[in-house]
Design an enzyme around this catalytic site. Sequence first.
Site, PDB file in Angstrom:
ATOM      1  N   HIS A   1       0.813  -1.213   0.000  1.00  0.00           N
ATOM      2  CA  HIS A   1       0.000   0.000   0.000  1.00  0.00           C
ATOM      3  C   HIS A   1       0.849   1.267   0.000  1.00  0.00           C
ATOM      4  CE1 HIS A   1      -3.590   2.173  -0.408  1.00  0.00           C
ATOM      5  NE2 HIS A   1      -3.030   3.057   0.381  1.00  0.00           N
TER       6      HIS A   1
ATOM      7  N   TYR B   1       1.678   5.182  -2.482  1.00  0.00           N
ATOM      8  CA  TYR B   1       1.970   6.580  -2.106  1.00  0.00           C
ATOM      9  C   TYR B   1       3.384   6.965  -2.498  1.00  0.00           C
ATOM     10  CZ  TYR B   1      -2.573   6.366  -0.195  1.00  0.00           C
ATOM     11  OH  TYR B   1      -3.917   6.212  -0.104  1.00  0.00           O
TER      12      TYR B   1
ATOM     13  N   HIS C   1      -9.951   0.830 -10.925  1.00  0.00           N
ATOM     14  CA  HIS C   1      -9.534   1.798  -9.898  1.00  0.00           C
ATOM     15  C   HIS C   1      -8.073   2.195 -10.077  1.00  0.00           C
ATOM     16  CE1 HIS C   1      -8.285   3.449  -6.034  1.00  0.00           C
ATOM     17  NE2 HIS C   1      -7.486   2.411  -5.838  1.00  0.00           N
ATOM     18  N   PHE C   2      -7.199   1.195 -10.248  1.00  0.00           N
ATOM     19  CA  PHE C   2      -5.799   1.624 -10.188  1.00  0.00           C
ATOM     20  C   PHE C   2      -5.296   2.257 -11.485  1.00  0.00           C
ATOM     21  CE2 PHE C   2      -4.785  -3.124 -10.464  1.00  0.00           C
ATOM     22  CZ  PHE C   2      -4.110  -3.107 -11.680  1.00  0.00           C
ATOM     23  N   HIS C   3      -6.040   2.065 -12.584  1.00  0.00           N
ATOM     24  CA  HIS C   3      -5.634   2.840 -13.760  1.00  0.00           C
ATOM     25  C   HIS C   3      -6.078   4.304 -13.611  1.00  0.00           C
ATOM     26  CE1 HIS C   3      -4.646  -1.066 -15.477  1.00  0.00           C
ATOM     27  NE2 HIS C   3      -3.896  -0.405 -16.320  1.00  0.00           N
TER      28      HIS C   3
ATOM     29  N   ARG D   1     -10.839 -10.136 -12.167  1.00  0.00           N
ATOM     30  CA  ARG D   1      -9.708  -9.247 -12.386  1.00  0.00           C
ATOM     31  C   ARG D   1      -8.738  -9.858 -13.402  1.00  0.00           C
ATOM     32  NH1 ARG D   1      -5.841  -6.781  -7.656  1.00  0.00           N
ATOM     33  NH2 ARG D   1      -4.067  -6.404  -8.999  1.00  0.00           N
ATOM     34  N   ARG D   2      -8.483 -11.123 -13.286  1.00  0.00           N
ATOM     35  CA  ARG D   2      -7.627 -11.838 -14.239  1.00  0.00           C
ATOM     36  C   ARG D   2      -7.930 -13.322 -14.144  1.00  0.00           C
ATOM     37  NH1 ARG D   2      -4.324 -11.868  -9.524  1.00  0.00           N
ATOM     38  NH2 ARG D   2      -3.567  -9.744  -9.544  1.00  0.00           N
TER      39      ARG D   2
HETATM   40 FE1  HAS Z   1      -5.964   2.260  -4.180  1.00  0.00          FE
HETATM   41  C1  HAS Z   1      -6.239  -1.168  -4.503  1.00  0.00           C
HETATM   42  C2  HAS Z   1      -8.112   2.190  -1.498  1.00  0.00           C
HETATM   43  C3  HAS Z   1      -5.502   5.643  -3.682  1.00  0.00           C
HETATM   44  C4  HAS Z   1      -3.353   2.208  -6.388  1.00  0.00           C
HETATM   45  N1  HAS Z   1      -5.013   0.804  -5.249  1.00  0.00           N
HETATM   46  C5  HAS Z   1      -5.288  -0.532  -5.267  1.00  0.00           C
HETATM   47  C6  HAS Z   1      -4.408  -1.188  -6.178  1.00  0.00           C
HETATM   48  C7  HAS Z   1      -3.563  -0.234  -6.684  1.00  0.00           C
HETATM   49  C8  HAS Z   1      -3.962   1.021  -6.098  1.00  0.00           C
HETATM   50  C9  HAS Z   1      -2.425  -0.465  -7.651  1.00  0.00           C
HETATM   51  O1  HAS Z   1      -9.271   0.114   0.400  1.00  0.00           O
HETATM   52  C10 HAS Z   1      -4.438  -2.681  -6.526  1.00  0.00           C
HETATM   53  C11 HAS Z   1      -3.443  -3.448  -5.738  1.00  0.00           C
HETATM   54  C12 HAS Z   1      -3.443  -4.892  -6.172  1.00  0.00           C
HETATM   55  O2  HAS Z   1      -2.652  -5.240  -7.069  1.00  0.00           O
HETATM   56  O3  HAS Z   1      -4.257  -5.667  -5.655  1.00  0.00           O
HETATM   57  N2  HAS Z   1      -6.717   3.664  -2.874  1.00  0.00           N
HETATM   58  C13 HAS Z   1      -7.597   3.428  -1.868  1.00  0.00           C
HETATM   59  C14 HAS Z   1      -7.909   4.681  -1.197  1.00  0.00           C
HETATM   60  C15 HAS Z   1      -7.174   5.650  -1.823  1.00  0.00           C
HETATM   61  C16 HAS Z   1      -6.414   5.002  -2.859  1.00  0.00           C
HETATM   62  C17 HAS Z   1      -8.842   4.891  -0.050  1.00  0.00           C
HETATM   63  N3  HAS Z   1      -4.704   3.661  -4.894  1.00  0.00           N
HETATM   64  C18 HAS Z   1      -4.659   4.988  -4.552  1.00  0.00           C
HETATM   65  C19 HAS Z   1      -3.588   5.640  -5.240  1.00  0.00           C
HETATM   66  C20 HAS Z   1      -2.962   4.671  -6.002  1.00  0.00           C
HETATM   67  C21 HAS Z   1      -3.690   3.430  -5.771  1.00  0.00           C
HETATM   68  C22 HAS Z   1      -3.243   7.098  -5.100  1.00  0.00           C
HETATM   69  C23 HAS Z   1      -1.801   4.750  -6.903  1.00  0.00           C
HETATM   70  C24 HAS Z   1      -1.052   5.795  -7.057  1.00  0.00           C
HETATM   71  N4  HAS Z   1      -6.992   0.803  -3.205  1.00  0.00           N
HETATM   72  C25 HAS Z   1      -7.770   0.978  -2.106  1.00  0.00           C
HETATM   73  C26 HAS Z   1      -8.226  -0.331  -1.627  1.00  0.00           C
HETATM   74  C27 HAS Z   1      -7.681  -1.289  -2.467  1.00  0.00           C
HETATM   75  C28 HAS Z   1      -6.918  -0.543  -3.458  1.00  0.00           C
HETATM   76  C29 HAS Z   1      -9.080  -0.619  -0.458  1.00  0.00           C
HETATM   77  C30 HAS Z   1      -7.837  -2.802  -2.372  1.00  0.00           C
HETATM   78  C31 HAS Z   1      -8.922  -3.263  -3.240  1.00  0.00           C
HETATM   79  C32 HAS Z   1      -9.005  -4.774  -3.295  1.00  0.00           C
HETATM   80  O4  HAS Z   1      -9.993  -5.318  -2.756  1.00  0.00           O
HETATM   81  O5  HAS Z   1      -8.132  -5.447  -3.878  1.00  0.00           O
HETATM   82  C33 HAS Z   1      -7.139   7.134  -1.426  1.00  0.00           C
HETATM   83  O6  HAS Z   1      -5.812   7.539  -1.171  1.00  0.00           O
HETATM   84  C34 HAS Z   1      -7.744   8.012  -2.459  1.00  0.00           C
HETATM   85  C35 HAS Z   1      -7.836   9.450  -1.994  1.00  0.00           C
HETATM   86  C36 HAS Z   1      -8.030  10.366  -3.161  1.00  0.00           C
HETATM   87  C37 HAS Z   1      -8.899  11.356  -3.216  1.00  0.00           C
HETATM   88  C38 HAS Z   1      -9.008  12.158  -4.496  1.00  0.00           C
HETATM   89  C39 HAS Z   1      -8.487  13.582  -4.354  1.00  0.00           C
HETATM   90  C40 HAS Z   1      -8.612  14.297  -5.666  1.00  0.00           C
HETATM   91  C41 HAS Z   1      -7.679  15.157  -6.179  1.00  0.00           C
HETATM   92  C42 HAS Z   1      -7.935  15.773  -7.532  1.00  0.00           C
HETATM   93  C43 HAS Z   1      -8.479  17.205  -7.396  1.00  0.00           C
HETATM   94  C44 HAS Z   1      -8.698  17.792  -8.721  1.00  0.00           C
HETATM   95  C45 HAS Z   1      -8.487  19.094  -9.024  1.00  0.00           C
HETATM   96  C46 HAS Z   1      -8.701  19.529 -10.455  1.00  0.00           C
HETATM   97  C47 HAS Z   1      -8.025  20.116  -8.055  1.00  0.00           C
HETATM   98  C48 HAS Z   1      -9.792  11.703  -2.106  1.00  0.00           C
HETATM   99  C49 HAS Z   1      -6.436  15.530  -5.460  1.00  0.00           C
HETATM  100  C50 HAS Z   1      -9.753  20.598 -10.602  1.00  0.00           C
HETATM  101  C51 HAS Z   1     -10.067  20.692 -12.061  1.00  0.00           C
HETATM  102  C52 HAS Z   1     -10.172  21.834 -12.779  1.00  0.00           C
HETATM  103  C53 HAS Z   1     -10.423  21.763 -14.209  1.00  0.00           C
HETATM  104  C54 HAS Z   1     -10.011  23.176 -12.260  1.00  0.00           C
END
Ligand code: HAS
Length: 572
Positions: A224, A228, A378-380, A441-442
């Site tokens: 995990h 980050y 999700h992860f893409h 998933r696969r």
């Molecule tokens: Fe995840 C599984 C939960 C973030 C990557 N995640 C994965 C896997 C990967 C991955 C690779 O709770 C698969 C692993 C595997 O091989 O099995 N993930 C989360 C949560 C977050 C999260 C709660 N993940 C990421 C990030 C990754 C990533 C970042 C890669 C870099 N994830 C999970 C969970 C699993 C999981 C379970 C397991 C699932 C399972 O059952 O297998 C949080 O950190 C997300 C928080 C993000 C936000 C979004 C903030 C938005 C922003 C954009 C703002 C936009 C603006 C633009 C300002 C709250 C910052 C404005 C636009 C204008 C035009 C002005």
Amino acid sequence: MNGTLRLPVEPWARRLVLTEIIVPVVLLVLGIYAGLLQVLFRAGVIQAAEFAGWEYYQALTLHGVVNAVVFTTFFAVAFGNALVPYALGMKLPLRWAWVSGVTMLAGTLMAAWAILAGKASVLYTFYPPLMAHPLFYIGAALLIVGSWIAFFNWIPLYLRWRREHPGEKTPLAVVGMFATFIVWLIATLAVAIEVVVLLIPWSLGWTQEVNVPLARMLFWFFGHPLVYFWLLPAYTMYYTMLPRLAGGKLYSDKVGRLAFMLLILFSIPVGAHHQYTEPVVSSGSKLLHAFLTFAVALPSLMTAFTLAASLEYGARQRGARGLFDWMFKQPFFSTDAWLFSYMIAGLVIFIMGGISGIVNASYSMNLVVHNTSWIPGHFHLTVAGPVLLAFLGMSLHLVSTYAGKELRLKRLAVAVPYLWLVGVFVFSWGMMRGGLHGEPRRSNLGMSYLNPDSPFYHPEWKLYVTVAMIGGIVMTLAMIAYFVVFFATALSRRQREAAAEFPLSEAYHDEPAGALMNLRPWLIAAVVLIAIAYTPMVRDVVRGTFNNAPGYEPHNPAPVNQSEQLEESPSP
Ligand code: HAS
């Protein structure tokens, strides 16, 4: 240091950073191709035998390892080697920087050989009992050790800077890169134990069996925070460069520092959210990790608001009025601020990536989506969204500035992130909707789910796999365009002296940072939290595992008829 200052770089520093950027981008060509094969195969357009001579798990391993581990680790090191000395106004100590680069390269070549020779088809998670050739594990270990050396090489530089600048705030860019590598260092300790104590002796035949739940727990202790480790260099760019590229200032320097500290605190003690379905982990551990998973989303929510405020501030300086005008007054298609397009497209993608992450984090919803194609969806939207686009943009920037070359084909360069955005949204929609309808998933069946001979023949998934395939093709086209721009720039004639140059932003609110100036209490709190979250889990795993497992090497089963397949195919 603020502003786009050009600082000369020594020839060997220049060569190092360029090597650490160009080698992984070359490997990325293979990784992207392996990704295209996946979507074509899932949709039944190509069969297992047409997998470029690779087996299904072999190509998937290549895709995950190259794109998510090799490219990202090399990039983080190269970016730190360029940014940390620049932000401190000092020179990179070269000897250890080269030792680090050569170690990473040697490790990558070993692991690449094992994968390409078909001796390490174990995916990027290398879960036992899937067993790889020892060189795969040794190569992975060397890649990690090389990245540690790079980090250790920046520490004396920073300490000297502190002695020479008493009482000054550490530049935010350095805080971001140090947070990245602190998280990485703590996380990789667990995977080092997994690889050195459990997997290498097992793959060498010194031990016959392996404790699978223990290995899996150690992997997710690392796995995990790994995400980050990918996100933090992108956040460093967002906080320190995006506001300036948008013609404004960072809204609050303090929030940036707080986000980095919170990510050090909460990135690690959350591994059980990948193991909600793991029988040996108790529900108490799962509950605690679930709470902490919601906590780790907070710094990203803070980031969303701070970056939006920074973009709004910039746009209002340029005359934006009303509530929403600022959103449209951004330099989306500017060829002068072309790096902006990579960052903003990544942020827009991350809105959906973040929402889907929060879905995954909730135990009951996780049971619906776990191990379905929702998860690659999700992860893409995360690692292949904000992370990949920020890394691609910065790789272009580094190649252009460190090689002293003007960016070629600027309009195409600006089109890449938006084309990718369309592709990744279409792809992820297909994958996530399919996942909600039970699409795995696969699987290692040697045939697509749309093949009537498959035991998992599901014609109702046709729409989703087809949409995902279209998205995957658009993503591939975006990457082909990127490679054209990248190599056209890298191979063009040098026009000026190579220099380090980053568009660092000033901050609108730049008050003293108080407790955020001192890393030590955050580190201590992180270690305490890890101990609280992992002690019961280690106990669960040790108490709950009764037998170890022998190794298993996956191969494509020969396409046989349905009943034979069900009897003979081992399910991985
Ligand atoms: Fe995840 C599984 C939960 C973030 C990557 N995640 C994965 C896997 C990967 C991955 C690779 O709770 C698969 C692993 C595997 O091989 O099995 N993930 C989360 C949560 C977050 C999260 C709660 N993940 C990421 C990030 C990754 C990533 C970042 C890669 C870099 N994830 C999970 C969970 C699993 C999981 C379970 C397991 C699932 C399972 O059952 O297998 C949080 O950190 C997300 C928080 C993000 C936000 C979004 C903030 C938005 C922003 C954009 C703002 C936009 C603006 C633009 C300002 C709250 C910052 C404005 C636009 C204008 C035009 C002005």
